[in-house]
Motif scaffolding. Structure first.
Motif, PDB file in Angstrom:
ATOM      1  N   SER A  62      50.335  55.065  36.632  1.00  0.00           N
ATOM      2  CA  SER A  62      51.046  54.063  37.424  1.00  0.00           C
ATOM      3  C   SER A  62      50.542  52.655  37.116  1.00  0.00           C
ATOM      4  CB  SER A  62      50.871  54.368  38.902  1.00  0.00           C
ATOM      5  OG  SER A  62      49.490  54.404  39.204  1.00  0.00           O
ATOM      6  N   TYR A  63      49.477  52.562  36.364  1.00  0.00           N
ATOM      7  CA  TYR A  63      48.972  51.235  35.990  1.00  0.00           C
ATOM      8  C   TYR A  63      48.093  51.384  34.749  1.00  0.00           C
ATOM      9  CZ  TYR A  63      44.318  52.571  37.336  1.00  0.00           C
ATOM     10  OH  TYR A  63      43.105  53.194  37.361  1.00  0.00           O
ATOM     11  N   GLY A  64      47.851  50.285  34.080  1.00  0.00           N
ATOM     12  CA  GLY A  64      46.876  50.244  32.999  1.00  0.00           C
ATOM     13  C   GLY A  64      46.186  48.891  33.065  1.00  0.00           C
ATOM     14  N   ILE A  65      44.855  48.898  32.938  1.00  0.00           N
ATOM     15  CA  ILE A  65      44.125  47.623  32.980  1.00  0.00           C
ATOM     16  C   ILE A  65      43.986  47.134  31.551  1.00  0.00           C
ATOM     17  CG2 ILE A  65      41.960  46.495  33.610  1.00  0.00           C
ATOM     18  CD1 ILE A  65      41.607  48.636  35.749  1.00  0.00           C
ATOM     19  N   ILE A  66      44.494  45.936  31.281  1.00  0.00           N
ATOM     20  CA  ILE A  66      44.426  45.501  29.883  1.00  0.00           C
ATOM     21  C   ILE A  66      43.375  44.428  29.635  1.00  0.00           C
ATOM     22  CG2 ILE A  66      46.744  46.226  29.250  1.00  0.00           C
ATOM     23  CD1 ILE A  66      47.488  43.220  29.499  1.00  0.00           C
ATOM     24  N   GLU A  67      42.924  43.766  30.662  1.00  0.00           N
ATOM     25  CA  GLU A  67      41.919  42.729  30.424  1.00  0.00           C
ATOM     26  C   GLU A  67      41.284  42.307  31.741  1.00  0.00           C
ATOM     27  OE1 GLU A  67      42.924  40.072  27.044  1.00  0.00           O
ATOM     28  OE2 GLU A  67      42.466  38.479  28.456  1.00  0.00           O
ATOM     29  N   ALA A  68      40.035  41.879  31.644  1.00  0.00           N
ATOM     30  CA  ALA A  68      39.365  41.276  32.798  1.00  0.00           C
ATOM     31  C   ALA A  68      38.834  39.927  32.332  1.00  0.00           C
ATOM     32  CB  ALA A  68      38.227  42.166  33.284  1.00  0.00           C
ATOM     33  N   ASN A  69      39.128  38.884  33.100  1.00  0.00           N
ATOM     34  CA  ASN A  69      38.748  37.529  32.705  1.00  0.00           C
ATOM     35  C   ASN A  69      37.648  37.009  33.606  1.00  0.00           C
ATOM     36  OD1 ASN A  69      41.072  36.866  30.703  1.00  0.00           O
ATOM     37  ND2 ASN A  69      42.016  37.862  32.468  1.00  0.00           N
ATOM     38  N   PHE A  70      36.642  36.411  32.980  1.00  0.00           N
ATOM     39  CA  PHE A  70      35.466  35.994  33.762  1.00  0.00           C
ATOM     40  C   PHE A  70      35.550  34.550  34.219  1.00  0.00           C
ATOM     41  CE2 PHE A  70      33.819  33.677  30.203  1.00  0.00           C
ATOM     42  CZ  PHE A  70      34.172  34.415  29.096  1.00  0.00           C
ATOM     43  N   ASN A  71      36.547  33.816  33.781  1.00  0.00           N
ATOM     44  CA  ASN A  71      36.700  32.436  34.271  1.00  0.00           C
ATOM     45  C   ASN A  71      38.183  32.193  34.512  1.00  0.00           C
ATOM     46  OD1 ASN A  71      36.498  29.113  32.857  1.00  0.00           O
ATOM     47  ND2 ASN A  71      36.143  29.717  34.958  1.00  0.00           N
ATOM     48  N   PRO A  72      38.756  32.983  35.430  1.00  0.00           N
ATOM     49  CA  PRO A  72      40.208  32.933  35.606  1.00  0.00           C
ATOM     50  C   PRO A  72      40.661  31.601  36.213  1.00  0.00           C
ATOM     51  CG  PRO A  72      39.208  34.279  37.326  1.00  0.00           C
ATOM     52  CD  PRO A  72      38.108  33.929  36.362  1.00  0.00           C
ATOM     53  N   ALA A  73      41.761  31.079  35.707  1.00  0.00           N
ATOM     54  CA  ALA A  73      42.344  29.841  36.239  1.00  0.00           C
ATOM     55  C   ALA A  73      42.655  30.023  37.721  1.00  0.00           C
ATOM     56  CB  ALA A  73      43.610  29.493  35.476  1.00  0.00           C
ATOM     57  N   MET A  74      42.423  28.980  38.501  1.00  0.00           N
ATOM     58  CA  MET A  74      42.717  29.066  39.937  1.00  0.00           C
ATOM     59  C   MET A  74      43.903  28.197  40.318  1.00  0.00           C
ATOM     60  SD  MET A  74      38.886  29.198  41.597  1.00  0.00           S
ATOM     61  CE  MET A  74      38.312  27.654  40.896  1.00  0.00           C
ATOM     62  N   HIS A  75      44.078  27.079  39.590  1.00  0.00           N
ATOM     63  CA  HIS A  75      45.095  26.101  40.020  1.00  0.00           C
ATOM     64  C   HIS A  75      46.486  26.707  40.096  1.00  0.00           C
ATOM     65  CE1 HIS A  75      45.060  25.831  35.590  1.00  0.00           C
ATOM     66  NE2 HIS A  75      46.326  25.572  35.711  1.00  0.00           N
ATOM     67  N   MET A  76      46.788  27.654  39.194  1.00  0.00           N
ATOM     68  CA  MET A  76      48.142  28.223  39.207  1.00  0.00           C
ATOM     69  C   MET A  76      48.394  29.065  40.460  1.00  0.00           C
ATOM     70  SD  MET A  76      48.023  31.130  36.235  1.00  0.00           S
ATOM     71  CE  MET A  76      46.948  32.553  36.357  1.00  0.00           C
TER      72      MET A  76
END
Lengths: 758, 758
Positions: A716-730
């Motif tokens: 039902s899902y697949g994890i493709i990436e984890a980001n360590f400094n994800p943008a917040m402004h969006m």
């Protein structure tokens, strides 16, 4: 002194200094009436607030910058704090841009003393109200804190022979500056005085001058001590003794009631000065400049610096140092009450001072802009209409009232603060996420120091605790090894997979040959071929329905150009969502959609794009949460493939995509879908981030159907990436949906004690 | 089955597997006498040790690899663990490289049962001693754990129609493999049997065969159950029932006493197999190969894999599955007792098997090296002298005794393990610091998984806790923001300076113009000009006595080529030392000296360099703690400047430097000076690292005179850099001075509970 200051190794250091500003303003309605509301609750606890305080009255906001090393920087901070104050207030309030207060209430008791926590603070204000009347306390101004650079003082100390103790030497330096400043401060009043008239009910009866003056605030009508207050600046001992005597006799209630145009600062109390020495001076006779958005302009800050340097450069004028001060007060009183458009009676002395300053700058080989400042001041000396009060008077003579001027300027500054709520004045060149975080920190009263502007490196301090933040959310709360894990796609996948999460299966290859030899393994399935470490989609090929050997080979070639290791992974079909997880919670979920327009049956695609681009959230160069949609080659090609041209009218509700990729940076839309999601997915994201050991992560899930329960459905899902400094402004300012202020979550994590509970 | 295995999507998966090895060996003296010492104390607590255990006797070391996905990897781990075991033992002990034990004590009671903590473990060994005699228990071998890849099993399950439950299907797969293996295992005995004779006193009386055989260990003389033990492999239910019955009847004391050449594995106990299914098979009939450093060679590992694949590929040979097993035992007994150099009686069946394997490999389109293996086995079938026991017998016929062979090989393997104590077999391509850390971890019994070899990424597990480590000391114990601070020289300096430490004063410039305009500020002092973020000394210019404007300009140009921001800093003179701080302690201090030689009055510089390069610590390409000193262009130029040529004889005790820079990578010397330092400096380093918030850091101090007390002397040090991933190997193996094993400190920090207290 000049002999020393002229020395080659001293000269460059003399030009360096530290600055700090305090600015008071009255909160008023957009039409200029004194606010009836309380100090904004969103600012949290006033007692701990480092930047936004209340002064005498509940309506009188005081903005305090940190001490920094350039004039521009201190103005940047003032601008930022100004925006924080304005955006923390009700949108129908603004800051009165004049030193003299707006129209005051008929009854003095209707002026509300600041509602402070500490009872002694309230008591002191009550005393002031009794002693001076509340109306006088409503005057506002700028306090300008100035310190020569430590290196300068040390170098100067090294070359002189008179003093053996550097603290004493420093004190002597500042005493001299203070005395000369008090003697010549009339020139500041002439040039920068900006309180020619008052609004109704500042004067209780009609004691006001008949004619406009240069500065009511700096005149005997202003906010000054009673006449019997005289403090000597001959020596630090005398200075301390005089103040202590005045307090002892009850002429002053407290030390801080000593309203000199120059205060000697250092230590907590006046008595400390003897031990620690004077560390800087506080200049207090600067009126608010209604023509500067923040009450003071860069040129003002720089002029005061050069003026203070000159006060050190000048020899003491006369032996009777107390008489000097008395002369200074007399001359300042005189100039302050002159008509704004009249020639000043002290023009000759003024000319001498300015020519002397120019001479000094020449010796110092100063930057040209400083010389320009002096030339401008010389012109102001010739043409009173160029002074601040002169400019105001010219407008009054044209029929504008003082209140009109205040309201017009105040509204303009308020509008400017609200125009781009995702940016922060003074720091608009920094990353948006950092700007928003700085805003929130300043709003909570957290001290913000920009350690490295280009590198988005902040030092935050609150209640004695320090935290460092880079790029908005790289903090001490995450572990060193965690971003290293996330940087490495293979390691990330191994850890997630070992913890039981679904990740795309695949292989890592370090040579083309090896990868080609494994073709059969991937022959009959959708695959993604990507470089192991690079980011931003570079070098990635996607084959949703599998690849021919030729296509496989070509994609590998492209990927190996970017990295020496390449991953071949199964393609997981579905929609990609960004889950923003912080401190064990999925706080925001975002869907990114390629640049697109929706038809209305009337407008052409070109017109629809133009219309959509009017959104104030759209801008260029990552200075806005969304980017302007382009109609360049790629977009036109994409349209062509769908059978459209830019001047085709799009049918009502038809959506046409202008890009294949969903990046916000190419005009894509950001849709907040946080509340559209089942909790199970949020839990999975949280658990995956926990398995990676992270406190903050943007984790990307591919979800074929978000309505199904992932615990009950396979794949039902697949994890493709984890980001360590994800943008917040969006997330804070999405194209659609409610924004989630993740910067507040970061601050809650760093300083839980600073959380504002409304 | 073959129909499925031939399918295109199955074939590539069929070739994948997981491997794990266990290897037993007797500890002996360098001359081949059974060791009288206890299991090495440096290995810590045996109960928790994941890789080095004791088997039956105190002298019988058992090495256990993790389960990994390639033959090469499992051999790498075995090699590493082998070295750990050897280097943990007394240097005068080695591992006996044969399956048959060395000469045993006259009295059986002198064979010491392993001194284990758990009393039940000791009791079990006492029972074995009573039941089989201690001598038989002293035999050693390899256990080979084999699992088909999960993807393979899943894909196979998907195409077949007989089974609806994957666990049952998997069990059936392994049952078939086990049965066929038991039937055809004689071929393994033929090819890889390596125990033709025994040393004195393995046989109590003279029951030994008169002639050498292929494998005593796999013969009825070996380590087998009593005759009444028969367990069926018809079905998992039968298998479990038979074992349980044998235990029930007391024929076996415990399940694990069932010494089948193939054990079915899954779950903790045999009974669990029914529920969880068989997960892998354990092959137990492999003799130690005396010609392979670790007792088994890569080709052996691969041959067994292909053999096991073929056991699945083959159809069941006959309906009576129990008879099959009995046939297998009979044939194996027969072959095991054949003379090593005789033609085997089962040659024809062997040929058929190997041709069948070859046929299978062809269908599978396998890698050529596998086919080579089969061809080699075919040759061994024709030429018995090519089998392991055959090779041994050839040597015996040449006059070498079994003991001679064992001692020669054992010594060679021991020497190899000690040759480069800073490296770790199997992982010599990794960074030295990581190799040393892995050694220490394995020695402590911490499980080591290499998550990414190129990226030096390790997963360490101990007593249920997991820690990730990159590049030897990037761990969870440091905070994310700390390396970001250290990466930014400006931020580092600001923080250290605010905390009261002395750092070089300086300025940061983002344009050449700006920097040039500030020349006067640096005119009359020693300065360093460097790019802000780059490392390794690139783009740095040093002017110890100040720079002319031209030199200043040129140095700035060079620095701006490397970075868009450049620092100009005061030059602090003195000697640079690296302080290695971990967990609040300065554990090591290092002085690095440029490449140099010291004269003896006789040798030329060339000869001195050659002599110095003989140090086993010197090597090339960072695979040794020190690098070979070159005599290239730079070195010759440097010599010339000092008035020397390479063939000049250097006076006694004269030191000549061959390089300006002190980098170890250009032949420099690393001098451990940890104990030469006043405590105060160590405290300063600790405090500075604490101010930066780090747990692990290499901090570089310039110290003019390390004898003075820094608390009492001004400018007694300057901190020039803090490193977040400091090299450790140079501290562990310095050129001069005692090494400090910092890798142990890293492990103490990560797993305090694993600390070995001797």
């Amino acid at each position: 002194m000049q002999t020393y200051l002229r020395q080659e190794n001293i000269r460059p250091l003399f030009k360096k200094a530290r600055f700090g500003l305090e600015k008071e303003s009255q909160r008023v309605s957009l039409t200029g009436e004194l606010a009836k509301t309380d100090h904004p609750a969103v600012l949290g606890n006033r007692s701990l607030h480092s930047t936004v305080q209340t002064d005498f009255s509940e309506t009188q906001i005081e903005l305090i910058t940190p001490a920094v090393e350039t004039a521009q920087e201190v103005l940047d901070y003032l601008g930022a704090i100004h925006e924080v104050a304005l955006r923390s207030m009700n949108k129908d309030e603004m800051l009165w841009p004049l030193s003299m207060p707006p129209e005051l209430p008929e009854l003095e008791e209707d002026i509300v003393i600041a509602k402070l926590d500490r009872f002694e603070d309230v008591l002191y204000r009550r005393y002031l109200a009794r002693s001076y009347g509340k109306r006088k306390q409503m005057v506002s101004g700028i306090h300008y804190n100035f310190e020569f650079s430590t290196k300068f003082i040390e170098a100067l100390f090294a070359v002189q022979t008179e003093f053996t103790c550097i603290e004493k030497f420093k004190t002597e330096i500042y005493l001299k500056v203070a005395r000369n400043y008090l003697r010549y401060r009339w020139l500041i009043t002439y040039l920068y005085g900006a309180s020619p008239v008052s609004e109704p009910r500042y004067f209780t009866e009609d004691q006001s001058p008949r004619e406009p003056v240069r500065s009511l605030r700096n005149s005997p009508y202003g906010y000054t001590n009673h006449e019997e207050v005289f403090v000597s600046y001959q020596s630090i001992e005398k200075y301390i003794q005089d103040i202590e005597d005045l307090v002892e006799k009850g002429v002053l209630s407290e030390e801080k009631e000593f309203y000199s145009p120059v205060r000697l600062r250092g230590g907590k109390q006046v008595a400390d000065l003897k031990e620690v020495g004077v560390q800087y001076v506080e200049i207090r006779n600067i009126d608010l400049d209604p023509f500067a958005p923040y009450g003071i302009a860069l040129e003002g800050i720089e002029f005061f610096q050069v003026f203070l340097m000159y006060m050190l450069w000048l020899e003491d004028s006369g032996d009777d140092l107390d008489q000097l001060l008395k002369d200074g007060t007399r001359l300042n009183d005189q100039v302050s009450l002159e008509h704004p458009l009249s020639e000043t009676s002290l023009k000759e002395e003024g000319k001498n001072l300015l020519e002397g300053m120019k001479e000094m700058l020449k010796v110092l080989d100063s930057k040209p802009s400083w010389v320009v400042l002096i030339d401008r001041a010389l012109k102001m000396l010739e043409q009173p209409e160029e002074t601040l009060s002169g400019k105001m008077q010219v407008l009054f003579d044209d029929g504008l009232t003082n209140k009109d001027l205040a309201v017009t300027q105040g509204q303009a500054y308020s509008n400017a603060a609200w125009e781009k709520p995702y940016q922060l004045a003074g720091f608009r060149d920094m990353e948006l996420s950092t700007q928003i975080l700085m805003f929130d920190a300043l709003q909570r009263g957290i001290e913000v120091e920009v350690l490295d502007r280009h590198d988005q490196f902040l030092k935050l301090s609150y209640a004695g605790k320090i935290e460092y933040v880079k790029n908005g959310n790289m903090t001490s709360k995450d572990k060193y090894v965690v971003p290293l894990i996330m940087e490495n796609k293979t390691v990330t996948k191994k850890i997630l997979s070992q913890a039981g999460f679904r990740v795309p299966k695949g292989e890592e290859f370090s040579s083309l040959e090896e990868a080609l030899a494994s073709y059969s393994q991937f022959e009959s399935q959708g695959i993604v071929i990507k470089p192991k470490s690079t980011n931003y989609g570079i070098g990635i090929s996607i084959f949703k329905d599998g690849a021919s050997f030729e296509a496989y080979q070509e994609a590998l070639r492209i990927a190996f150009k970017e990295d020496s290791e390449v991953l071949v992974e199964e393609f997981i079909s579905g929609t990609e969502y960004r889950f923003f997880v912080i401190d064990g919670q999925t706080e925001a979920i975002m869907l990114r959609v390629p640049a697109n327009v929706k038809g209305d049956g009337v407008s052409t695609i070109q017109e629809l794009v133009t219309e959509k681009n009017k959104d104030p959230l759209r801008g260029t160069h990552h200075r806005s949460p969304l980017e302007i949609i382009q109609l360049g080659e790629i977009e036109r090609l994409m349209l062509k493939e769908q059978g459209y041209k830019v001047d085709d009218v799009l049918p009502k509700d038809a959506i046409v995509y202008l890009r294949e990729n969903s990046n916000v940076s190419t005009g894509g839309d950001s849709l907040d879908v946080t509340n559209d999601f089942r909790n199970e997915y949020k839990e999975i994201a949280v658990a995956a981030v926990e398995a990676l050991g992270a406190k903050i992560s943007g984790i990307d899930l591919i979800i074929p159907d978000k309505e199904v329960n992932p615990y009950e459905t396979k794949n039902s899902y697949g994890i493709i990436e984890a980001n360590f400094n994800p943008a917040m402004h969006m997330h804070v300012f999405p194209y659609q949906g409610e924004g989630v202020r993740l910067t507040q979550n970061v601050l809650d994590l760093l300083f839980p004690e600073s959380k504002v509970i409304n």
